[in-house]
Design an enzyme around this catalytic site. Structure first.
Site, short mmCIF file in Angstrom:
data_model
loop_
_atom_site.label_atom_id
_atom_site.label_comp_id
_atom_site.label_asym_id
_atom_site.label_seq_id
_atom_site.Cartn_x
_atom_site.Cartn_y
_atom_site.Cartn_z
N ARG A 85 0.80 -1.23 0.00
CA ARG A 85 0.00 0.00 0.00
C ARG A 85 0.83 1.28 0.00
O ARG A 85 1.91 1.32 0.59
CB ARG A 85 -0.92 0.00 1.23
CG ARG A 85 -1.98 -1.06 1.13
CD ARG A 85 -2.81 -1.22 2.39
NE ARG A 85 -3.91 -2.17 2.16
CZ ARG A 85 -3.76 -3.50 2.19
NH1 ARG A 85 -2.60 -4.04 2.49
NH2 ARG A 85 -4.78 -4.30 1.92
N HIS A 110 -0.82 -2.59 -4.59
CA HIS A 110 -0.27 -3.49 -5.61
C HIS A 110 -0.24 -2.87 -7.01
O HIS A 110 -0.59 -3.53 -8.00
CB HIS A 110 -1.06 -4.79 -5.63
CG HIS A 110 -0.90 -5.63 -4.38
ND1 HIS A 110 0.18 -5.53 -3.54
CD2 HIS A 110 -1.71 -6.59 -3.84
CE1 HIS A 110 0.04 -6.40 -2.55
NE2 HIS A 110 -1.09 -7.05 -2.70
N HIS A 184 3.16 -12.75 -5.99
CA HIS A 184 2.00 -12.90 -5.10
C HIS A 184 1.37 -14.29 -5.13
O HIS A 184 0.14 -14.42 -5.08
CB HIS A 184 0.97 -11.82 -5.43
CG HIS A 184 0.17 -11.36 -4.26
ND1 HIS A 184 -0.77 -12.16 -3.63
CD2 HIS A 184 0.15 -10.19 -3.60
CE1 HIS A 184 -1.32 -11.48 -2.65
NE2 HIS A 184 -0.78 -10.28 -2.59
N ASP A 254 -1.34 -10.02 8.25
CA ASP A 254 -1.27 -9.28 6.99
C ASP A 254 -0.24 -8.17 7.22
O ASP A 254 -0.57 -7.00 7.20
CB ASP A 254 -2.65 -8.72 6.62
CG ASP A 254 -2.71 -8.25 5.17
OD1 ASP A 254 -1.65 -8.22 4.53
OD2 ASP A 254 -3.80 -7.91 4.70
N GLU A 319 5.51 -12.64 0.66
CA GLU A 319 5.89 -11.77 -0.46
C GLU A 319 7.11 -10.94 -0.10
O GLU A 319 6.99 -9.94 0.58
CB GLU A 319 4.75 -10.81 -0.79
CG GLU A 319 3.38 -11.45 -0.92
CD GLU A 319 2.28 -10.45 -0.57
OE1 GLU A 319 2.38 -9.26 -0.93
OE2 GLU A 319 1.31 -10.84 0.08
C1 BGC Z 1 -2.07 -7.75 1.11
C2 BGC Z 1 -3.49 -7.91 1.58
C3 BGC Z 1 -4.38 -7.90 0.37
C4 BGC Z 1 -3.96 -9.00 -0.53
C5 BGC Z 1 -4.78 -8.97 -1.78
C6 BGC Z 1 -1.74 -8.87 0.20
O1 BGC Z 1 -0.45 -8.70 -0.30
O2 BGC Z 1 -1.19 -7.72 2.18
O3 BGC Z 1 -3.86 -6.87 2.46
O4 BGC Z 1 -5.73 -8.04 0.72
O5 BGC Z 1 -2.62 -8.85 -0.88
O6 BGC Z 1 -4.81 -10.19 -2.35
#
Ligand code: BGC
Length: 354
Positions: A85, A110, A184, A254, A319
């Site tokens: 973010r 992302h 991802h 997360d 990640e």
């Molecule tokens: C994030 C999550 C997000 C997800 C989306 C992750 O990399 O940390 O907050 O909801 O990606 O698939």
């Protein structure tokens, strides 16, 4: 059975009449297979052996190109230009304010609405005696999603006979910009059920604490005596439902774990996951300074792959990346890339059994 590494490329689908999407399948000498599509550079399958000699797919996948386009929660994708973010979708660079696409409430996530997970990459496969691989390349124009600079990116996936999937990311720009790639993939080493019994170890002694929008507050929290302590192997589900502020905020894990020895840009072991059920072990190496651990908290069975639905916590992501929202935190490692420099980052997934 030992055989030579191989590659196979075939059509996977079409975005429109002029834009075909291909799939490259990599196979190494011990039978591990990895499928990658040119849409988003998405890994759609990783088939590895378990302790009983059985092969199955260990990553979550959608059932068709259409479902990747319409509802993919970033399964398997290359994330760019910026993983994670950026607060309010804004940052200052060399005295200028840049405004990015907002696709996560008021924030940028992302890489934005049309991040690199949704771009069509050019694929060039290759094979040697020791590996099978593919290089993906992409030219992202100046102002794409609000980012400055024409950015040329390359990502090389190499599946070796040592059972490693090596991923090497590079980028060059013609204006000062910010870059933070990641991969991802959502793993489920059992190929079914949830991931709560998987045992995880992360070589991190702190996380970057986040606020209610999952934006770093700028503070670091030691993992000691908290549910975030994965310094020794612990089942992912052991503490996940504890009433602990950072866990409640994240609806589970997360968070960005700060890797030990981050001044060293050598490859280091970042995390290991062991699935007692199948004996599969995934070891992740990287030269990035941090790793986001996401326990699949937003999966709710709303997507599926044929008859296999993606239930709550049915996959986890690890990640490797720079810290979230780094462009707005001068105390975090820099993500700035200038003309004449080359950004590079490496991630290795090593597959084994025990
Ligand atoms: C994030 C999550 C997000 C997800 C989306 C992750 O990399 O940390 O907050 O909801 O990606 O698939």
């Amino acid at each position: 059975m030992i055989s030579k590494p191989s590659i196979n490329m075939k059509p996977y689908g079409a975005l429109d009449r002029h834009t075909l999407i291909n799939m490259v399948s990599l196979k190494n000498s011990v039978g591990t297979e990895v499928d990658i599509i040119s849409y988003g550079g998405i890994i759609t399958r990783i088939s590895t052996i378990d302790k009983n000699g059985k092969f199955s797919n260990i990553v979550l996948a959608m059932e068709s190109l259409q479902s990747y386009i319409e509802h993919n929660p970033y399964f398997g994708a290359i994330i760019g230009r910026y993983g994670n973010r950026i607060a309010n979708g804004e940052f200052m660079l060399e005295g200028k304010r840049y405004v990015l696409a907002k696709n996560d409430g008021n924030n940028h996530l992302h890489g934005g609405v049309q991040g690199f997970d949704k771009k069509v990459w050019k694929m060039t496969p290759f094979v040697t005696d020791k590996s099978a691989g593919v290089t993906l390349s992409l030219d992202s124009p100046d102002n794409d999603q609000g980012y400055p600079g024409n950015l040329h990116s390359e990502v090389t996936y190499t599946l070796t006979n040592n059972n490693e999937l090596n991923m090497y990311f590079t980028a060059v720009t013609d204006k000062t910009t910010v870059v933070n790639f990641t991969q991802h993939s959502y793993f489920n080493l059992s190929s079914k059920g949830d991931i709560l019994a998987h045992k995880l170890k992360i070589n991190a002694s702190s996380i970057t604490s986040v606020d209610r929008e999952l934006i770093p507050t700028g503070e670091f929290m030691s993992v000691k005596n908290t549910p975030f302590n994965f310094v020794d192997f612990k089942p992912i589900g052991k503490d996940i439902n504890e009433n602990f502020e950072q866990l409640v905020i994240g609806s589970g894990y997360d968070h960005n774990f700060v890797l030990k020895y981050h001044a060293d840009d050598e490859l280091k072991e970042a995390a290991i996951v062991h699935d007692p059920l199948t004996g599969r072990v995934l070891t992740i190496y990287t030269d990035a300074p941090a790793i986001q651990f996401y326990s699949g908290n937003f999966l709710d069975g709303g997507t599926s792959n044929h008859d296999h639905s993606h239930g709550y916590r049915s996959g986890f992501c690890l990640e490797p990346q720079y810290y979230p929202d780094s462009p707005n935190h001068s105390t975090f490692p820099s993500v700035t890339l200038m003309p004449g420099e080359q950004y590079s980052m490496q991630i290795v997934y090593k597959f084994s059994v025990k």
